[in-house]
Design a protein around this motif. Structure first.
Motif, short mmCIF file in Angstrom:
data_model
loop_
_atom_site.label_atom_id
_atom_site.label_comp_id
_atom_site.label_asym_id
_atom_site.label_seq_id
_atom_site.Cartn_x
_atom_site.Cartn_y
_atom_site.Cartn_z
N THR A 5 35.39 71.51 103.37
CA THR A 5 36.65 71.00 102.84
C THR A 5 36.92 69.60 103.39
O THR A 5 37.33 68.70 102.65
CB THR A 5 37.81 71.94 103.23
OG1 THR A 5 37.51 73.25 102.76
CG2 THR A 5 39.11 71.47 102.64
N GLY A 6 36.69 69.39 104.68
CA GLY A 6 36.88 68.08 105.28
C GLY A 6 35.94 67.05 104.69
O GLY A 6 36.32 65.90 104.48
N TYR A 7 34.73 67.46 104.40
CA TYR A 7 33.75 66.56 103.80
C TYR A 7 34.22 66.10 102.41
O TYR A 7 34.18 64.92 102.09
CB TYR A 7 32.38 67.24 103.70
CG TYR A 7 31.34 66.43 102.98
CD1 TYR A 7 30.73 65.35 103.59
CD2 TYR A 7 31.00 66.73 101.67
CE1 TYR A 7 29.79 64.60 102.92
CE2 TYR A 7 30.06 65.99 100.99
CZ TYR A 7 29.45 64.91 101.62
OH TYR A 7 28.52 64.17 100.96
N VAL A 8 34.68 67.04 101.61
CA VAL A 8 35.14 66.71 100.25
C VAL A 8 36.35 65.78 100.32
O VAL A 8 36.42 64.79 99.59
CB VAL A 8 35.47 68.00 99.46
CG1 VAL A 8 36.17 67.68 98.16
CG2 VAL A 8 34.21 68.80 99.21
N LEU A 9 37.29 66.07 101.21
CA LEU A 9 38.47 65.22 101.34
C LEU A 9 38.10 63.82 101.82
O LEU A 9 38.65 62.82 101.34
CB LEU A 9 39.48 65.86 102.30
CG LEU A 9 40.14 67.14 101.80
CD1 LEU A 9 41.02 67.74 102.89
CD2 LEU A 9 40.95 66.87 100.55
N ALA A 10 37.15 63.74 102.76
CA ALA A 10 36.74 62.43 103.26
C ALA A 10 36.04 61.61 102.19
O ALA A 10 36.29 60.41 102.05
CB ALA A 10 35.83 62.62 104.48
N VAL A 11 35.17 62.24 101.41
CA VAL A 11 34.46 61.52 100.35
C VAL A 11 35.46 61.03 99.31
O VAL A 11 35.37 59.88 98.84
CB VAL A 11 33.38 62.43 99.71
CG1 VAL A 11 32.85 61.80 98.43
CG2 VAL A 11 32.26 62.66 100.70
#
Length: 67
Positions: A5-11
């Motif tokens: 989830t953090g990866y998707v939000l960061a991207v």
């Protein structure tokens, strides 16, 4: 579970940030501003110039030539 989830939000955040600086991005022109402080700026520059002239060291006097 939290890492994907953090990866998707960061991207998504980086993509929005990078795309906001594109050369074809819409530009809003600046409103013309009146030069309200022009006389004040000129007066301040004059005062600072006179102050600098007062504080500037004078050149050393040339000693008289001995003959």
């Amino acid at each position: 579970m939290e890492q994907p989830t953090g990866y998707v939000l960061a991207v998504e955040a980086v993509t929005r940030h990078v795309n906001s600086a594109r050369p074809d991005a819409p530009v809003r022109p600046d409103r013309p501003r009146p030069a309200r402080l022009a006389p004040t700026r000129l007066a301040a520059a004059g005062v600072l110039r006179r102050l600098a002239d007062l504080m500037e060291p004078r050149p050393a006097p040339v000693p008289p030539a001995c003959s």
